[in-house]
Design a protein around this motif. Sequence first.
Motif, PDB file in Angstrom:
ATOM      1  N   ALA A  92       0.823  -1.214   0.000  1.00 47.68           N
ATOM      2  CA  ALA A  92       0.000   0.000   0.000  1.00 47.68           C
ATOM      3  C   ALA A  92       0.856   1.264   0.000  1.00 47.68           C
ATOM      4  N   HIS A  93       2.066   1.175   0.538  1.00 48.41           N
ATOM      5  CA  HIS A  93       2.958   2.324   0.563  1.00 48.41           C
ATOM      6  C   HIS A  93       3.941   2.326  -0.617  1.00 48.41           C
ATOM      7  N   HIS A  94       3.647   1.487  -1.619  1.00 46.69           N
ATOM      8  CA  HIS A  94       4.379   1.492  -2.886  1.00 46.69           C
ATOM      9  C   HIS A  94       5.867   1.178  -2.715  1.00 46.69           C
ATOM     10  N   LYS A  95       6.168   0.267  -1.797  1.00 50.11           N
ATOM     11  CA  LYS A  95       7.559  -0.122  -1.592  1.00 50.11           C
ATOM     12  C   LYS A  95       7.921  -1.303  -2.480  1.00 50.11           C
ATOM     13  N   ALA A  96       9.212  -1.535  -2.624  1.00 47.16           N
ATOM     14  CA  ALA A  96       9.677  -2.677  -3.414  1.00 47.16           C
ATOM     15  C   ALA A  96       9.340  -3.980  -2.689  1.00 47.16           C
TER      16      ALA A  96
END
Length: 224
Positions: free
Chosen positions: A174-178
């Motif tokens: 949801a936090h667009h991390k890898a």
Amino acid sequence: MQLAIEPTAAQFPAVVAAMHDDRIDRYLPAAGQSREDAFKLFLWNCALCEAFYLPLHIAEVSVRNAIHQRLLERLGDQWYDQPVLRKLLADRLFKDLEKAVRQERARYGLLMTSHHLVSELSFGFWQHLLTKRFDRLLWPRGMRDVFPNLPLALGRNDVHNRVDIVRKWRNRIAHHKAIFDQAPTKRHQETLQMVRWVCHDVADWLTSASKVSMAISLRPVPAA
């Protein structure tokens, strides 16, 4: 399923700048220090995150509904007003419950039911109900009324820990991390297994419907 269309050579600098160099640089070690290949891995990571939406959606909803059913059985339709539950909640989650009740009562008035609260409360709230402090209130007979397919060797703490793993994985996405190098295959299997603890049929369907394995297979091949 396929990866997103790459920007043109003219568009590429602007897209990378909008994403910020640090975000793309995260992929450089896996891309042999090639900025172009790093961007391809970035797009692949986006596809992986997209593919996880369905299994994570079904996992969270099925687990929180299962726990909610236990609340209904033990405390009744207005479990959210029961002092015995409220005094066990951690302060932050007590405040979250109060806020959700207040909002839903303002929205639905006398028509509000506990079912209106379920989707308003965070996954962390439902995970909290799996902690030791709720053993006597919610889990005196163990977990298998709610998680009928839980292996005999596992118990409440194992379910709590699995929910924690899935919740943190969901938050990472949801936090667009890898996620491409964070064991996505393992996390996918853990998510499916958690659903299976609730219902075999749902897990069987989700296993066939999930596109995570397909997304994993789309990993781009670095240029020679």
